[in-house]
Design a protein around this motif. Structure first.
Motif, short mmCIF file in Angstrom:
data_model
loop_
_atom_site.label_atom_id
_atom_site.label_comp_id
_atom_site.label_asym_id
_atom_site.label_seq_id
_atom_site.Cartn_x
_atom_site.Cartn_y
_atom_site.Cartn_z
N ALA A 161 0.78 -1.13 -0.11
CA ALA A 161 -0.04 0.03 -0.05
C ALA A 161 0.87 1.21 0.16
N GLN A 162 0.48 2.18 -0.72
CA GLN A 162 1.09 3.51 -1.05
C GLN A 162 0.22 4.78 -0.37
N MET A 163 0.84 5.60 0.07
CA MET A 163 -0.12 6.92 0.39
C MET A 163 -1.24 7.17 -0.50
N LYS A 164 -1.13 6.83 -1.80
CA LYS A 164 -2.44 7.32 -2.86
C LYS A 164 -3.47 6.33 -2.65
N ASP A 165 -3.23 5.17 -1.77
CA ASP A 165 -4.22 4.28 -1.95
C ASP A 165 -5.18 4.33 -0.46
N LEU A 166 -4.93 5.48 0.32
CA LEU A 166 -5.48 5.55 1.40
C LEU A 166 -6.82 6.48 1.16
N ASN A 167 -7.87 5.76 0.72
CA ASN A 167 -9.16 6.32 0.39
C ASN A 167 -10.27 5.62 0.96
N SER A 168 -11.43 5.90 0.43
CA SER A 168 -12.85 5.40 1.28
C SER A 168 -12.85 4.04 1.39
N LYS A 169 -12.29 3.27 0.14
CA LYS A 169 -12.33 1.89 0.12
C LYS A 169 -11.26 1.40 1.12
N PHE A 170 -10.21 1.85 1.29
CA PHE A 170 -9.24 1.34 2.25
C PHE A 170 -9.88 1.37 3.77
N LEU A 171 -10.42 2.35 4.10
CA LEU A 171 -11.00 2.53 5.48
C LEU A 171 -12.07 1.65 5.43
N MET A 172 -13.12 1.37 4.56
CA MET A 172 -14.10 0.38 4.66
C MET A 172 -13.71 -0.87 4.87
N ASP A 173 -12.57 -1.31 4.08
CA ASP A 173 -12.00 -2.65 4.03
C ASP A 173 -11.30 -2.90 5.30
N PHE A 174 -10.71 -1.75 5.99
CA PHE A 174 -9.99 -1.88 7.25
C PHE A 174 -11.02 -2.23 8.32
N THR A 175 -11.94 -1.53 8.20
CA THR A 175 -13.27 -1.44 9.35
C THR A 175 -13.51 -2.96 9.30
N TRP A 176 -13.76 -3.80 8.21
CA TRP A 176 -14.50 -4.99 8.24
C TRP A 176 -13.25 -6.08 8.82
N TYR A 177 -12.11 -5.43 8.35
CA TYR A 177 -10.92 -6.33 8.78
C TYR A 177 -10.95 -6.27 10.47
N LEU A 178 -11.21 -5.34 11.10
CA LEU A 178 -11.20 -4.84 12.39
C LEU A 178 -12.48 -5.71 13.27
N LEU A 179 -13.62 -5.57 12.58
CA LEU A 179 -14.82 -6.19 13.00
C LEU A 179 -14.67 -7.72 13.01
N ASP A 180 -13.93 -8.34 12.14
CA ASP A 180 -13.84 -9.68 12.16
C ASP A 180 -12.60 -10.25 12.85
N TYR A 181 -11.69 -9.32 13.59
CA TYR A 181 -10.43 -9.59 14.11
C TYR A 181 -10.84 -10.18 15.51
N GLN A 182 -10.14 -11.36 15.84
CA GLN A 182 -10.49 -12.31 16.99
C GLN A 182 -9.21 -12.20 18.00
N ILE A 183 -9.69 -11.80 19.17
CA ILE A 183 -8.77 -11.40 20.37
C ILE A 183 -8.39 -12.69 20.97
N PRO A 184 -7.22 -13.12 21.31
CA PRO A 184 -6.59 -14.25 21.93
C PRO A 184 -7.22 -14.21 23.28
N ASN A 185 -7.91 -15.29 23.67
CA ASN A 185 -8.28 -15.16 25.22
C ASN A 185 -8.00 -16.63 25.93
N ARG A 186 -7.54 -16.59 27.10
CA ARG A 186 -7.03 -17.56 27.70
C ARG A 186 -8.27 -18.17 28.47
N ASN A 187 -9.23 -17.61 28.40
CA ASN A 187 -10.56 -18.48 28.87
C ASN A 187 -10.84 -19.60 27.97
N LYS A 188 -10.76 -20.94 28.52
CA LYS A 188 -11.33 -21.90 27.83
C LYS A 188 -12.53 -21.75 27.11
N LYS A 189 -13.35 -21.56 28.17
CA LYS A 189 -14.92 -21.62 27.70
C LYS A 189 -15.21 -20.65 26.57
N ASP A 190 -14.35 -19.46 26.39
CA ASP A 190 -14.81 -18.35 25.29
C ASP A 190 -13.23 -18.00 24.74
#
Length: 498
Positions: free
Chosen positions: A171-200
Motif C-alpha cells: 500500500a502507498q499513500m495514494k491508496d488511502l481512500n474510502s475503500k481502504f477505510l471500509m475494508d480496514f473496518t471490516w478487518y477489525l470487526l472480524d479480528y478475534q482477540i486471543p483469550n486464555r479463557n477456555k470456555k470463550d
C-alpha cells in the motif's frame, strides 16, 4: 486573513520562569507560534503590544553575549519582517494548508523556490509506502503523547491487514481512500482477540474500539495534510452499524460523591491536588484537561474569572467559578501533575474514599441511610457493548467505579449536574461548556426524560446512580452532621453546594 503579533509562548522554563518570545501567526481562527531564536524573557520585562518591546536596558544570553535594549528590539522587528515576507510568498504560491513547519521553511525563500519545493514534496509523498510513513514519520511526532501506545496498536493492525490482503500488500499513500477505510473496518470487526479463557477462547473487538481505531487513522490523515501543506481529497466514511456506538459515556459522580469529595480532608498532597483540579474542571463548566491546565498555570482562577481560548475548539471562553463547588480552595495555589499521572492519582483518590467508607461501619451505615443510591464511590458500572458483526448487545459484569472514572468525567459530571439537579436549559449548559454541537447535550436531555418517566411510573429512585439526581430532602442537614462527626472539618450550611 493573515496577522502576525509578537507574544510570549506562556510555557515558562521550570528553572528560571522565562517564556520563549514568539511570532504568533493568526490564520482562520488558529494560531501558529514561530519562536525567535535565543530569546527567552520574564513576562515582567516584556511589553506585549503589537510589535513587542524589550523593556530591560540590557540582556545577556546563554552564550554570554551582551545586548542592549535597542539591539534586541531591532532583532525582534527584523525577525518579524522575515516572517511577514515568508507569509506574503506563501500567499502568492496559494498554500492550502498552513503549518508551523511550512512557515519556518518559507523564511528566507522566494515564492518560486517555495512553489517548486512544495510541488516536489506532494508528488513524491503520494508514492511513499503507507506503513513506512506511519511508522517512521507519524509515530515519532507523537512520542511524547499519552496515546503513543494506542497508535502503535493501530500500526500492528495496519501491518497485519496489509499482509493479509493482496490488494494492499504494498500500500502507498495514494491508496488511502474510502475503500481502504471500509475494508480496514471490516478487518477489525472480524479480528478475534486471543483469550486464555477456555470456555470463550476468542472474542471480537467492540464497535466502539473499532471506531476509535478509525478515528486514529483519521488523525494520521490530518498529519499527512500537514506534511503535504494541502487538504487531501475528502474521504467519505460511514460506520456500517449505525446506532451501536454510544454518543458519550454517561459516567459521572453523583451528588453525594461530589459533596464528599468537596468536604473531605486529605493529608496526601498529590491526592489533594487532583481533587482540587477535578473540582476546578467541574466548577469552570466541565473544561477539558488542556484548558484546566492553562487556567491553573495562568492562576486566573484566583481572581474568580478566566478568559481563554479552548484548545480543542478555538472558541473564546469567559468562565466564572461556580459558587459552592470550589469556594474552599479558591485561594489555594495548585501545581498540576503530568497528564499521564492525573488519571492514576484520580483512581487512587477514589480507592482512598472506598477504603474510608468500607473500613468505618458507622460511617457506612449512616451514608446508606442518607443517600438514595449505592454507597458513594463503592459502586459498580455496567457497560453495554456490541462486538464483531453482531448487532445484539453484550452486557459486561459490574466494573468498579475507580477503574472507569477519568479526569474527563468532570465534564460529564458538570453536564449531568446542570441538567438533572440545577434544571438548566440546553443553551445555558452549552454556554458554560463551549460545545459547538447540541448532539451531546441532547443525549443527556433524552436520558433525563427516560429517568423522569421511570421515577414517575415506579415512584422509586432510578437504579443508575450516576444519572439519578433526585435528592433526599433530609440529606442536607444530615450530611452536615455527618461531616462534623467524622472530623472532615467544620462545615457551615452555606458551604454545601446546593
Amino acid at each position: 486573513m493573515l496577522k502576525t503579533n509578537v507574544r510570549l509562548k506562556r510555557q515558562p522554563d521550570k528553572k528560571n520562569g522565562e517564556d520563549q518570545v514568539v511570532i504568533k501567526v493568526q490564520y482562520k481562527q488558529k494560531q501558529y507560534p514561530i519562536p525567535i531564536p535565543y530569546l527567552k524573557v520574564l513576562p515582567k520585562h516584556f511589553d506585549e503590544n503589537y510589535y513587542g518591546e524589550w523593556l530591560r536596558d540590557s540582556y545577556t544570553n546563554k552564550e554570554g553575549l551582551h545586548r542592549k535594549k535597542t539591539t534586541v528590539n531591532n532583532n525582534i522587528k527584523h525577525f518579524k519582517t522575515k516572517v511577514d515576507v515568508a507569509l506574503e510568498n506563501l500567499a502568492e504560491v496559494g498554500f492550502e494548508k498552513l503549518t508551523v513547519n511550512l512557515i519556518k521553511g518559507a523564511i528566507g525563500k522566494d515564492a518560486q523556490d517555495l512553489k517548486e519545493n512544495i510541488a516536489f514534496i506532494q508528488d513524491s509523498f503520494y508514492n511513499e509506502s503507507l506503513l513506512e510513513v506511519y511508522e517512521y514519520q507519524f509515530l515519532p511526532d507523537y512520542s511524547a503523547q499519552g496515546d503513543q501506545k494506542n497508535l502503535k496498536t493501530l500500526l500492528g493492525h495496519l501491518t497485519a491487514f496489509c499482509k493479509q490482503s493482496k490488494e494492499y500488500e504494498f500500500a502507498q499513500m495514494k491508496d488511502l481512500n474510502s475503500k481502504f477505510l471500509m475494508d480496514f473496518t471490516w478487518y477489525l470487526l472480524d479480528y478475534q482477540i486471543p483469550n486464555r479463557n477456555k470456555k470463550d477462547p476468542h472474542s471480537y473487538l467492540t464497535h466502539e474500539t473499532v471506531f476509535k481505531q478509525i478515528k486514529k487513522l483519521r488523525k494520521f490523515i490530518k498529519f499527512c495534510e500537514a506534511k503535504l501543506h494541502k487538504e487531501m481529497p475528502e474521504i467519505e466514511y460511514k460506520f456500517p452499524f449505525k446506532g451501536t456506538i454510544d454518543v458519550v459515556n454517561p459516567l459521572s459522580l453523583n451528588p453525594t460523591e461530589l459533596d464528599i469529595l468537596y468536604h473531605i480532608d486529605l493529608e496526601d498532597k498529590n491526592l489533594d491536588v487532583v481533587r482540587k483540579a477535578f473540582l476546578l474542571a467541574f466548577a469552570t463548566g466541565g473544561q477539558r484537561i488542556g484548558d484546566v491546565r492553562y487556567i491553573i498555570e495562568s492562576k486566573k482562577y484566583l481572581s474568580g474569572l478566566s478568559e481563554y481560548f479552548q484548545k480543542k475548539t478555538g472558541r473564546q471562553m469567559v468562565s466564572g467559578i461556580l459558587d459552592g463547588y470550589f469556594n474552599k480552595f479558591s485561594k489555594d495555589e495548585i501545581t498540576l501533575p503530568s497528564d499521564q499521572h492525573i488519571n492514576r492519582l484520580l483512581k487512587k483518590l477514589i480507592l482512598h474514599q472506598v477504603d474510608l467508607i468500607t473500613n468505618n461501619k458507622k460511617l457506612k451505615d449512616k451514608l446508606g441511610e442518607i443517600s438514595p443510591y449505592e454507597f458513594p464511590f463503592d459502586r459498580e458500572i455496567k457497560k453495554k457493548s456490541f462486538r464483531g458483526r453482531s448487532q445484539k448487545p453484550v452486557f459486561t459484569k459490574g466494573i468498579p467505579l475507580h477503574k472507569e472514572l477519568k479526569f474527563r468525567h468532570a465534564r460529564h459530571t458538570f453536564i449531568s449536574t446542570m441538567i438533572f439537579r440545577e434544571k438548566k436549559t440546553k443553551e445555558d449548559v452549552m454556554l458554560y461548556t463551549g460545545h459547538a454541537s447540541e448532539q451531546i447535550i441532547n443525549y443527556y436531555l433524552e436520558r433525563k426524560k427516560s429517568i423522569e418517566a421511570y421515577e414517575k411510573d415506579s415512584k422509586q429512585v432510578h437504579p443508575n446512580p450516576d444519572l439519578a439526581y433526585v435528592i433526599n430532602p433530609n440529606q442536607k442537614s444530615e450530611l452536615l452532621e455527618l461531616f462534623e462527626e467524622f472530623g472532615t472539618g467544620s462545615v457551615k450550611e452555606s458551604d454545601l453546594p446546593w
